[in-house]
Write a protein that holds these residues in place. Structure first.
Motif, PDB file in Angstrom:
ATOM      1  N   PHE A   1     -21.187 -11.901  27.936  1.00 19.05           N
ATOM      2  CA  PHE A   1     -20.879 -11.238  29.199  1.00 19.05           C
ATOM      3  C   PHE A   1     -22.150 -10.564  29.712  1.00 19.05           C
ATOM      4  O   PHE A   1     -22.814  -9.847  28.963  1.00 19.05           O
ATOM      5  N   GLU A   2     -22.457 -10.738  30.988  1.00 21.73           N
ATOM      6  CA  GLU A   2     -23.613 -10.090  31.603  1.00 21.73           C
ATOM      7  C   GLU A   2     -23.184  -9.486  32.933  1.00 21.73           C
ATOM      8  O   GLU A   2     -22.405 -10.094  33.681  1.00 21.73           O
ATOM      9  N   GLY A   3     -23.692  -8.279  33.251  1.00 18.38           N
ATOM     10  CA  GLY A   3     -23.350  -7.684  34.531  1.00 18.38           C
ATOM     11  C   GLY A   3     -23.735  -6.223  34.617  1.00 18.38           C
ATOM     12  O   GLY A   3     -24.477  -5.701  33.781  1.00 18.38           O
ATOM     13  N   ARG A   4     -23.216  -5.559  35.624  1.00 21.56           N
ATOM     14  CA  ARG A   4     -23.499  -4.150  35.838  1.00 21.56           C
ATOM     15  C   ARG A   4     -22.574  -3.301  34.971  1.00 21.56           C
ATOM     16  O   ARG A   4     -21.489  -3.742  34.581  1.00 21.56           O
ATOM     17  N   VAL A   5     -23.023  -2.096  34.688  1.00 25.18           N
ATOM     18  CA  VAL A   5     -22.252  -1.172  33.871  1.00 25.18           C
ATOM     19  C   VAL A   5     -21.995   0.087  34.675  1.00 25.18           C
ATOM     20  O   VAL A   5     -22.901   0.614  35.331  1.00 25.18           O
ATOM     21  N   VAL A   6     -20.753   0.569  34.648  1.00 26.87           N
ATOM     22  CA  VAL A   6     -20.391   1.778  35.379  1.00 26.87           C
ATOM     23  C   VAL A   6     -19.854   2.820  34.397  1.00 26.87           C
ATOM     24  O   VAL A   6     -19.159   2.491  33.432  1.00 26.87           O
ATOM     25  N   GLN A   7     -20.194   4.067  34.649  1.00 24.59           N
ATOM     26  CA  GLN A   7     -19.676   5.175  33.848  1.00 24.59           C
ATOM     27  C   GLN A   7     -18.294   5.536  34.366  1.00 24.59           C
ATOM     28  O   GLN A   7     -18.083   5.694  35.569  1.00 24.59           O
ATOM     29  N   LEU A   8     -17.337   5.684  33.450  1.00 25.37           N
ATOM     30  CA  LEU A   8     -15.966   5.978  33.843  1.00 25.37           C
ATOM     31  C   LEU A   8     -15.758   7.478  34.017  1.00 25.37           C
ATOM     32  O   LEU A   8     -16.613   8.293  33.665  1.00 25.37           O
ATOM     33  N   SER A   9     -14.613   7.857  34.542  1.00 29.75           N
ATOM     34  CA  SER A   9     -14.317   9.254  34.849  1.00 29.75           C
ATOM     35  C   SER A   9     -14.117  10.064  33.571  1.00 29.75           C
ATOM     36  O   SER A   9     -13.921   9.514  32.476  1.00 29.75           O
ATOM     37  N   ASP A  10     -14.153  11.395  33.729  1.00 34.40           N
ATOM     38  CA  ASP A  10     -13.891  12.270  32.584  1.00 34.40           C
ATOM     39  C   ASP A  10     -12.501  12.010  32.009  1.00 34.40           C
ATOM     40  O   ASP A  10     -12.315  12.033  30.785  1.00 34.40           O
ATOM     41  N   GLU A  11     -11.534  11.767  32.870  1.00 38.06           N
ATOM     42  CA  GLU A  11     -10.172  11.509  32.398  1.00 38.06           C
ATOM     43  C   GLU A  11     -10.110  10.228  31.569  1.00 38.06           C
ATOM     44  O   GLU A  11      -9.474  10.193  30.500  1.00 38.06           O
ATOM     45  N   GLU A  12     -10.781   9.178  32.028  1.00 37.51           N
ATOM     46  CA  GLU A  12     -10.795   7.920  31.278  1.00 37.51           C
ATOM     47  C   GLU A  12     -11.574   8.074  29.983  1.00 37.51           C
ATOM     48  O   GLU A  12     -11.196   7.505  28.942  1.00 37.51           O
ATOM     49  N   SER A  13     -12.655   8.863  30.018  1.00 40.42           N
ATOM     50  CA  SER A  13     -13.441   9.097  28.804  1.00 40.42           C
ATOM     51  C   SER A  13     -12.624   9.893  27.792  1.00 40.42           C
ATOM     52  O   SER A  13     -12.652   9.611  26.591  1.00 40.42           O
ATOM     53  N   ASP A  14     -11.890  10.907  28.268  1.00 39.50           N
ATOM     54  CA  ASP A  14     -11.025  11.694  27.379  1.00 39.50           C
ATOM     55  C   ASP A  14     -10.005  10.796  26.692  1.00 39.50           C
ATOM     56  O   ASP A  14      -9.768  10.915  25.479  1.00 39.50           O
ATOM     57  N   ALA A  15      -9.381   9.911  27.462  1.00 39.78           N
ATOM     58  CA  ALA A  15      -8.348   9.037  26.909  1.00 39.78           C
ATOM     59  C   ALA A  15      -8.931   8.073  25.879  1.00 39.78           C
ATOM     60  O   ALA A  15      -8.321   7.829  24.827  1.00 39.78           O
TER      61      ALA A  15
END
Length: 211
Positions: free
Chosen positions: A106-120
């Protein structure tokens, strides 16, 4: 008598001859099948990143899930990969299953997820794993501390928090949103099956590649 290529079961894979519309749906199917074949740690993938200087590094990470938009994993913002992702939000993930002679890329861009998604995502980890992550300064020099010092600190944190260890502020969830995906199924004759998807203008296009 001269040798000849005979092919094997990898030459008769319906997903290569009639590719589904979404490569991520196919990736989830392969993942389910890997479990049926007792593949060891099918979600442990090599993550390749590069910083602003263009220098590439790679390591194995535990991908937590494959969503419709991409592959989700977590890391510390202060780790080498965390810093590189912040400097250059493009990456590649690759896994090879020796038991079934299959590879996914898999190749592509990477996005940082929200605090809520990171907590989960962090909450899905075991208490011991959460404590180890909270205590350790990932990739920093260990000395003059010892590994036992870190273990003692993690055990103390577990006891003080009743195993409910919160996510460290610098630990984040990330999602690699691929624009290129390749499925590879090996053949003993080296007549490997290869199927590449490329995403452009909102559409996935599948193309079969030569071995």
């Amino acid at each position: 008598m001269s040798a000849s290529l005979s092919g094997d079961e990898s030459l008769h894979l319906p997903e290569f001859d009639a590719p589904p519309a979404s490569p991520l749906d196919l990736a989830r199917l392969w993942l389910d099948q890997a479990g049926d074949h007792e593949v060891s740690e099918p979600m442990s993938m090599t993550l390749a990143t590069a910083g602003a200087d263009g220098r590439v590094s790679a390591r194995t990470v535990d991908v937590k899930r494959i969503e419709d938009r991409g592959l989700v994993f977590g890391t510390s913002a202060e780790s080498p990969k965390g810093r590189q992702l912040a400097e250059n939000p493009h990456a590649a993930l690759q896994v090879y299953w020796r038991e079934t002679m299959q590879q996914l890329r898999f190749e592509g861009r990477v996005v940082q997820l929200s605090d809520e998604e990171s907590d989960a995502l962090f909450a899905d980890r075991s208490p011991k794993s959460r404590a180890a992550t909270a205590i350790a300064d990932q990739s920093a020099v260990l000395e003059p501390r010892t590994l036992q010092d870190l273990i003692d600190d993690a055990n103390e944190l577990l006891a003080d928090s009743d195993d409910d260890v919160p996510r460290p502020a610098l630990w984040d969830a990330w999602r690699l949103e691929p624009d290129t995906v390749e499925f590879w199924h090996g053949s003993r004759d080296r007549m490997h099956r290869r199927l590449q998807y490329v995403h452009a203008d909102g559409t996935w296009t599948a193309t079969r590649l030569q071995p």
